[in-house]
Write a protein that holds these residues in place. Structure first.
Motif, PDB file in Angstrom:
ATOM      1  N   PRO A  95       0.803  -1.226   0.000  1.00 36.38           N
ATOM      2  CA  PRO A  95       0.000   0.000   0.000  1.00 36.38           C
ATOM      3  C   PRO A  95       0.835   1.275   0.000  1.00 36.38           C
ATOM      4  O   PRO A  95       0.275   2.377  -0.060  1.00 36.38           O
ATOM      5  CB  PRO A  95      -0.786  -0.125   1.311  1.00 36.38           C
ATOM      6  N   TRP A  96       2.165   1.140   0.045  1.00 37.90           N
ATOM      7  CA  TRP A  96       3.011   2.303   0.277  1.00 37.90           C
ATOM      8  C   TRP A  96       3.496   2.937  -1.030  1.00 37.90           C
ATOM      9  O   TRP A  96       3.687   2.247  -2.039  1.00 37.90           O
ATOM     10  CB  TRP A  96       4.228   1.904   1.119  1.00 37.90           C
ATOM     11  N   PRO A  97       3.782   4.243  -1.006  1.00 36.96           N
ATOM     12  CA  PRO A  97       4.502   4.871  -2.130  1.00 36.96           C
ATOM     13  C   PRO A  97       5.891   4.237  -2.247  1.00 36.96           C
ATOM     14  O   PRO A  97       6.488   3.829  -1.242  1.00 36.96           O
ATOM     15  CB  PRO A  97       4.594   6.341  -1.724  1.00 36.96           C
ATOM     16  N   LEU A  98       6.420   4.151  -3.458  1.00 38.90           N
ATOM     17  CA  LEU A  98       7.707   3.505  -3.691  1.00 38.90           C
ATOM     18  C   LEU A  98       8.724   4.526  -4.216  1.00 38.90           C
ATOM     19  O   LEU A  98       8.398   5.338  -5.086  1.00 38.90           O
ATOM     20  CB  LEU A  98       7.553   2.366  -4.700  1.00 38.90           C
ATOM     21  N   PRO A  99       9.970   4.473  -3.723  1.00 37.58           N
ATOM     22  CA  PRO A  99      10.974   5.485  -4.092  1.00 37.58           C
ATOM     23  C   PRO A  99      11.693   5.157  -5.398  1.00 37.58           C
ATOM     24  O   PRO A  99      12.905   5.322  -5.502  1.00 37.58           O
ATOM     25  CB  PRO A  99      11.939   5.425  -2.906  1.00 37.58           C
ATOM     26  N   LEU A 100      10.959   4.703  -6.403  1.00 42.63           N
ATOM     27  CA  LEU A 100      11.575   4.222  -7.642  1.00 42.63           C
ATOM     28  C   LEU A 100      11.314   5.138  -8.832  1.00 42.63           C
ATOM     29  O   LEU A 100      11.691   4.814  -9.954  1.00 42.63           O
ATOM     30  CB  LEU A 100      11.044   2.807  -7.965  1.00 42.63           C
ATOM     31  N   GLY A 101      10.682   6.280  -8.591  1.00 38.33           N
ATOM     32  CA  GLY A 101      10.285   7.143  -9.685  1.00 38.33           C
ATOM     33  C   GLY A 101      11.435   7.767 -10.453  1.00 38.33           C
ATOM     34  O   GLY A 101      11.236   8.261 -11.563  1.00 38.33           O
ATOM     35  N   GLY A 102      12.647   7.768  -9.885  1.00 40.33           N
ATOM     36  CA  GLY A 102      13.782   8.399 -10.550  1.00 40.33           C
ATOM     37  C   GLY A 102      14.574   7.476 -11.455  1.00 40.33           C
ATOM     38  O   GLY A 102      15.521   7.919 -12.104  1.00 40.33           O
ATOM     39  N   LEU A 103      14.213   6.195 -11.523  1.00 46.01           N
ATOM     40  CA  LEU A 103      14.966   5.251 -12.358  1.00 46.01           C
ATOM     41  C   LEU A 103      14.554   5.427 -13.821  1.00 46.01           C
ATOM     42  O   LEU A 103      13.378   5.376 -14.153  1.00 46.01           O
ATOM     43  CB  LEU A 103      14.705   3.816 -11.895  1.00 46.01           C
ATOM     44  N   ARG A 104      15.532   5.619 -14.691  1.00 44.81           N
ATOM     45  CA  ARG A 104      15.240   5.947 -16.084  1.00 44.81           C
ATOM     46  C   ARG A 104      15.738   4.905 -17.091  1.00 44.81           C
ATOM     47  O   ARG A 104      15.426   4.999 -18.278  1.00 44.81           O
ATOM     48  CB  ARG A 104      15.866   7.307 -16.428  1.00 44.81           C
ATOM     49  N   ALA A 105      16.515   3.944 -16.660  1.00 43.40           N
ATOM     50  CA  ALA A 105      17.019   2.933 -17.600  1.00 43.40           C
ATOM     51  C   ALA A 105      15.856   2.090 -18.125  1.00 43.40           C
ATOM     52  O   ALA A 105      14.906   1.794 -17.398  1.00 43.40           O
ATOM     53  CB  ALA A 105      18.044   2.037 -16.910  1.00 43.40           C
ATOM     54  N   ARG A 106      15.954   1.700 -19.393  1.00 43.75           N
ATOM     55  CA  ARG A 106      14.900   0.913 -20.012  1.00 43.75           C
ATOM     56  C   ARG A 106      15.330  -0.546 -20.147  1.00 43.75           C
ATOM     57  O   ARG A 106      16.503  -0.837 -20.411  1.00 43.75           O
ATOM     58  CB  ARG A 106      14.538   1.488 -21.390  1.00 43.75           C
ATOM     59  N   ARG A 107      14.359  -1.430 -19.954  1.00 46.44           N
ATOM     60  CA  ARG A 107      14.645  -2.859 -20.055  1.00 46.44           C
ATOM     61  C   ARG A 107      13.574  -3.534 -20.905  1.00 46.44           C
ATOM     62  O   ARG A 107      12.398  -3.182 -20.856  1.00 46.44           O
ATOM     63  CB  ARG A 107      14.686  -3.512 -18.668  1.00 46.44           C
TER      64      ARG A 107
END
Length: 311
Positions: free
Chosen positions: A184-196
């Protein structure tokens, strides 16, 4: 006309189970090659061949078979296994099965290889089959060596090099991301920009169908990946869309995430998560493969299915 008869190994695994269910819907008969007697779904037959490294009863198991799909083997997740074990199962086992298929008059051998036969866990440039393969671990080397062994045979063969496969029952990093998305929590992953590049089970099944139907001879590897690579924030957003929720992502700088991962002893896992690995399926498209779903839709369905099943 009679439906083509396919011999399938690895039918109890993540990919094999899906192929066993879906191939009959596409007009194939399936004979499951098993290590030991086991139940198989209605509509499929079975043959016991024992350990893939030391099979037996192969001429009977492959009688009247039109093509073999070989998805059994030691998985990459089995880290820490000796390189000789990977070579015995993934390389020699594959070549031995292909040799038996050649003796039985099988028309085509489809080997489920891996993108790790092409590259390490990250790559700076877009991967294509024209690039020199540079596997970086025993798993990837064993898959590439199996492909090279197939190339020495007279049998018509195809090696599919899938990107990271996702779908119901997925394990590893994708299962971890799914669990995070379900929180249910916000995740600190919004800054990751690499594409896979990723690959849905449905798109992989369509690829297997495409190479089974393609006029031959083929005798080459094909990269298989969903058409559009995605970032980690896009993966999470798609999973949460399937749960009927907003993305809930916070753009924490990547260097802070990297430092936190290193302190937690998860530096390698972070590199796999944050690094780029884009693979091009254009050669397979030219052969006639048509993806049946986008990555975003496939991920949303994965989360929705997992939620409805309580996974």
């Amino acid at each position: 006309m009679n439906a083509p008869l396919i011999a399938l190994t690895g039918a109890t695994g993540f990919i094999g189970r899906h192929l066993l269910t879906e191939l009959p819907k596409r007009g194939y008969q399936v004979r499951v090659l098993l290590r030991r007697p086991s139940e198989v779904p209605e509509g499929a037959t079975s043959a016991v061949i024992g350990d893939i490294a030391k099979p037996y009863n192969m001429s009977a198991a492959l009688r009247d078979v039109d093509a073999v799909i070989h998805s059994a083997g030691l998985a990459h997740a089995m880290s820490g296994m000796p390189e000789d074990d990977y070579r015995a199962i993934n390389t020699q086992g594959t070549i031995g099965l292909a040799q038996a298929a050649e003796r039985a008059g099988v028309k085509r051998f489809v080997f489920l290889s891996s993108i790790r036969a092409q590259s390490g866990p990250v790559a700076q440039d877009v991967l294509t089959e024209d690039r020199t393969p540079l596997p970086t671990d025993p798993y990837g080397r064993s898959k590439l060596e199996a492909e090279e062994g197939l190339g020495a045979l007279g049998l018509d063969w195809v090696a599919l090099r899938p990107a990271l496969v996702y779908g119901p029952g997925v394990k590893g990093n994708m299962a971890a991301l799914l669990k995070l998305a379900q929180s249910p929590w916000p995740l600190p992953l919004g800054g990751l920009r690499a594409r896979r590049s990723l690959l849905s089970l449905d798109n992989l099944t369509a690829a297997v169908d495409a190479v089974l139907r393609a006029p031959g001879p083929l005798k080459r590897p094909f990269i298989v990946a969903d058409p559009e690579p995605v970032t980690v924030p896009e993966i999470v957003a798609s999973l949460r869309a399937g749960l009927g929720r907003k993305p809930g992502l916070i753009p924490v700088p990547a260097f802070l995430l990297q430092a936190a991962a290193a302190l937690a002893g998860r530096g390698e896992a972070y590199e796999r998560l944050a690094g780029s690995l884009v693979a091009s399926p254009e050669a397979l498209k030219r052969l006639g493969w048509q993806p049946v779903s986008s990555t975003r839709d496939g991920l949303a369905r994965l989360a929705e299915t997992a939620s409805s099943s309580g996974a």
